[in-house]
Design an enzyme around this catalytic site. Structure first.
Site, PDB file in Angstrom:
ATOM      1  N   HIS A  46      62.282  22.226  53.236  1.00  0.00           N
ATOM      2  CA  HIS A  46      63.512  22.176  54.021  1.00  0.00           C
ATOM      3  C   HIS A  46      63.680  23.458  54.836  1.00  0.00           C
ATOM      4  O   HIS A  46      63.819  23.425  56.063  1.00  0.00           O
ATOM      5  CB  HIS A  46      64.702  21.977  53.077  1.00  0.00           C
ATOM      6  CG  HIS A  46      66.025  21.870  53.776  1.00  0.00           C
ATOM      7  ND1 HIS A  46      66.633  20.663  54.021  1.00  0.00           N
ATOM      8  CD2 HIS A  46      66.853  22.810  54.306  1.00  0.00           C
ATOM      9  CE1 HIS A  46      67.776  20.868  54.668  1.00  0.00           C
ATOM     10  NE2 HIS A  46      67.935  22.173  54.843  1.00  0.00           N
ATOM     11  N   GLU A  47      63.639  24.577  54.145  1.00  0.00           N
ATOM     12  CA  GLU A  47      63.819  25.857  54.853  1.00  0.00           C
ATOM     13  C   GLU A  47      62.639  26.111  55.792  1.00  0.00           C
ATOM     14  O   GLU A  47      62.810  26.702  56.858  1.00  0.00           O
ATOM     15  CB  GLU A  47      63.999  27.003  53.854  1.00  0.00           C
ATOM     16  CG  GLU A  47      65.198  26.854  52.906  1.00  0.00           C
ATOM     17  CD  GLU A  47      66.534  26.578  53.609  1.00  0.00           C
ATOM     18  OE1 GLU A  47      66.725  27.048  54.750  1.00  0.00           O
ATOM     19  OE2 GLU A  47      67.382  25.871  53.009  1.00  0.00           O
ATOM     20  N   HIS A  84      63.471  24.486  59.023  1.00  0.00           N
ATOM     21  CA  HIS A  84      64.393  25.330  59.805  1.00  0.00           C
ATOM     22  C   HIS A  84      63.613  26.487  60.445  1.00  0.00           C
ATOM     23  O   HIS A  84      63.828  26.839  61.603  1.00  0.00           O
ATOM     24  CB  HIS A  84      65.469  25.935  58.886  1.00  0.00           C
ATOM     25  CG  HIS A  84      66.601  24.999  58.546  1.00  0.00           C
ATOM     26  ND1 HIS A  84      67.353  24.363  59.500  1.00  0.00           N
ATOM     27  CD2 HIS A  84      67.130  24.627  57.343  1.00  0.00           C
ATOM     28  CE1 HIS A  84      68.306  23.630  58.901  1.00  0.00           C
ATOM     29  NE2 HIS A  84      68.175  23.762  57.595  1.00  0.00           N
ATOM     30  N   GLU A  93      69.344  20.913  61.482  1.00  0.00           N
ATOM     31  CA  GLU A  93      69.153  20.184  60.223  1.00  0.00           C
ATOM     32  C   GLU A  93      68.138  19.049  60.397  1.00  0.00           C
ATOM     33  O   GLU A  93      67.452  18.680  59.446  1.00  0.00           O
ATOM     34  CB  GLU A  93      70.507  19.654  59.736  1.00  0.00           C
ATOM     35  CG  GLU A  93      70.515  19.115  58.316  1.00  0.00           C
ATOM     36  CD  GLU A  93      70.345  20.197  57.226  1.00  0.00           C
ATOM     37  OE1 GLU A  93      70.261  21.399  57.561  1.00  0.00           O
ATOM     38  OE2 GLU A  93      70.301  19.806  56.053  1.00  0.00           O
TER      39      GLU A  93
HETATM   40 ZN    ZN Z   1      69.468  22.884  56.140  1.00  0.00          ZN
END
Ligand code: ZN
Length: 505
Positions: free
Chosen positions: A268-269, A272, A298
């Site tokens: 997830h990170e 980003h 996101e």
């Molecule tokens: Zn996020």
């Protein structure tokens, strides 16, 4: 110097200060000794003040005034090309938001945010909403006051949401949530009836932290995270920040008896971070070098975490490596069982641990409640009871205390109202982008099943990351996919996925 260059220069200087502030904040969450909190808060508050001064400086105002009507945002010149026009207009929007807030109010809000966040931390520890209640009441009032200063047109809640997702309206978000709810609630019920078909106990065996860490680093490297321009560290709550496209920081969390948590947080990170690394460095310091919205940000994290990281082709690539790392723990689990375990749907109290199916219902609950608070339709004192009722209605379980209920998220404590919907918008965008990538890149999944993630990253770089803020979110989704944002592609994706995993009829 031309007015447009003057704008660039003023904003670039403000960006240097923002980067310095972000370094201090990153350090606070990763390496700062616990006793330095008060001094750090002073340093950050001082820098925030300087940034506000820069973002509303006379020099910036004069340069903007040369090009744009500061009241209406209408262009006053015909000398600018298309990109310069966009830059000037976006710079004006940022300036207007900064300049609308009186310095005294900004200081009061920032001071209350810090007090209120501390009160939330304590209240959550004691699982006692009552001690947090007066702080939240004041925060709701301050947010209404803030929206009043900004008066961007539209409702109070529209104004607050616009700070995180420019252009999105309450009405549009509400209709997306309605569409989600209509199909998600029955889907989750159907899955709950056959929940025994997926066993995920393998994920809670004991997994050495160092080995989890190096496995995660390997995954980051594979998907294209550039360790020459970024690093990963540990923090209590995973996050990503960046000081420049050439210096991006992510964090992850590790738990010995939870293999899924670190893996997904890392992906997830990582998503980003790839977005931050792919922003146009030549535009650093002005709006064209920035991300479009939190929802688009996101979408990049969710694309790597869910569409890639929770897919069969991904585990075709990664599972042999994971098994080599943890041969003892995984010896009785094959790839398909592992894939199903990672995707198990389990209604839970906590949003950040929610699966793809229940996640958006957690967000919907917050979206509905924060509108009630902002519109004076719900006294803060009645918030915990309403929270619990809605949890029961949407997710089918009822929190037994405030900690696992209304106190679980930090956002409202520091005044982030209108932020939550961006999580769901990100999920919806991510599926539409991914579907398009599949059309544009022949054999996309076959490629990353063999460890080749570059075609996907290159596509994201070209279509999304490199655009910076030169387009709006609604322009971007239209440019990239030819369609508007909609809940249907996400719902189709989920239903198809779970029909397979749970052998639904
Ligand atoms: Zn996020």
């Amino acid at each position: 110097m031309s007015a447009i260059d003057q704008i660039r220069e003023e904003l670039l200087r403000a960006s240097y200060l923002k980067s310095a502030e972000a370094v201090l904040q990153w350090d606070q969450e990763t390496y700062m000794p616990p006793g330095a909190g008060a001094a750090r808060a002073d340093q950050i508050a001082f820098l925030s003040g300087l940034i506000h001064e820069r973002m509303t400086s006379e020099r910036l105002k004069e340069a903007l005034y040369e090009l744009i009507d500061l009241q209406t945002g209408e262009l006053r010149t015909i000398t600018l090309n298309e990109r310069e026009t966009r830059l000037a207009k976006e710079a004006w929007k940022d300036y207007r938001k900064e300049a609308a807030l009186p310095a005294k109010f900004v200081a009061e809000l920032s001071h209350h945010a810090s007090t209120s966040q501390q009160a939330w931390t304590q209240a959550r520890k004691e699982s006692n909403f009552v001690t947090f209640q007066p702080h939240l009441e004041k925060m709701v009032e301050l947010q209404k006051e803030k929206a009043g200063y900004l008066s961007l047109g539209g409702s109070t809640y529209d104004t607050l949401m616009d700070l995180f997702e420019p252009g999105m309206t309450t009405e549009q978000a509400a209709s997306l949530f309605k569409a989600l709810r209509q199909r998600l609630v029955p889907l989750i019920r159907e899955i709950q009836e056959v929940k025994h078909r997926v066993n995920n106990s393998v994920l809670s065996k004991n997994y050495d932290l160092d080995k989890q860490w190096s496995f995660g680093e390997g995954i980051l490297r594979a998907i294209g995270f550039d360790f020459n321009h970024g690093r990963q560290d540990r923090s209590a709550h995973p996050f990503t920040t960046g000081f420049h496209p050439t210096d991006v920081r992510t964090t992850t969390r590790l738990r010995e008896n939870d293999l899924k948590s670190a893996l997904l947080a890392t992906l997830h990170e990582g998503g980003h971070a790839l977005y931050n690394m792919g922003l146009p460095a030549e535009e650093f310091g002005n709006p064209l070098g920035e991300y479009i919205s939190l929802g688009i940000h996101e979408s990049q994290s969710r694309l790597w975490e869910n569409l890639v990281g929770l897919s069969t082709p991904f585990w075709q690539y990664a599972y042999p490596k994971l098994r080599a790392t943890f041969p003892e723990q995984l010896k009785d689990t094959d790839k398909d069982q592992f894939y199903a375990a990672m995707n198990k749907v389990r209604p839970s109290m906590i949003r950040v641990e929610a699966d793809e199916a229940t996640y958006n219902l957690h967000v919907m609950l917050r979206f509905e409640i924060e509108q009630l608070l902002i519109n004076d339709d719900l006294p803060v004192a009645e918030l915990p009871a309403l929270w619990n009722d809605k949890m029961e209605e949407y997710i089918g379980i009822r929190p037994t205390n405030d900690s696992e209920g209304v106190l679980q998220d930090v956002h409202w404590s520091f005044g982030a109202f209108g932020y939550f919907p961006t999580y769901t918008l990100g999920n919806l965008y991510s599926v539409q982008f991914y579907n398009q990538a599949r059309k544009d890149i022949p054999g996309l999944e076959d490629q990353y099943a063999h460890g080749k993630f570059a075609p996907l990253l290159d596509w994201l770089r070209e279509k999304i990351h490199s655009k910076g803020r030169s387009v709006t979110a609604s322009e971007l989704i239209m440019d990239v996919t030819g369609e508007e944002l909609s809940a249907e592609p996400f719902l189709n994706y989920l239903e198809e996925k779970y029909r397979g995993i749970y052998s639904l009829g």
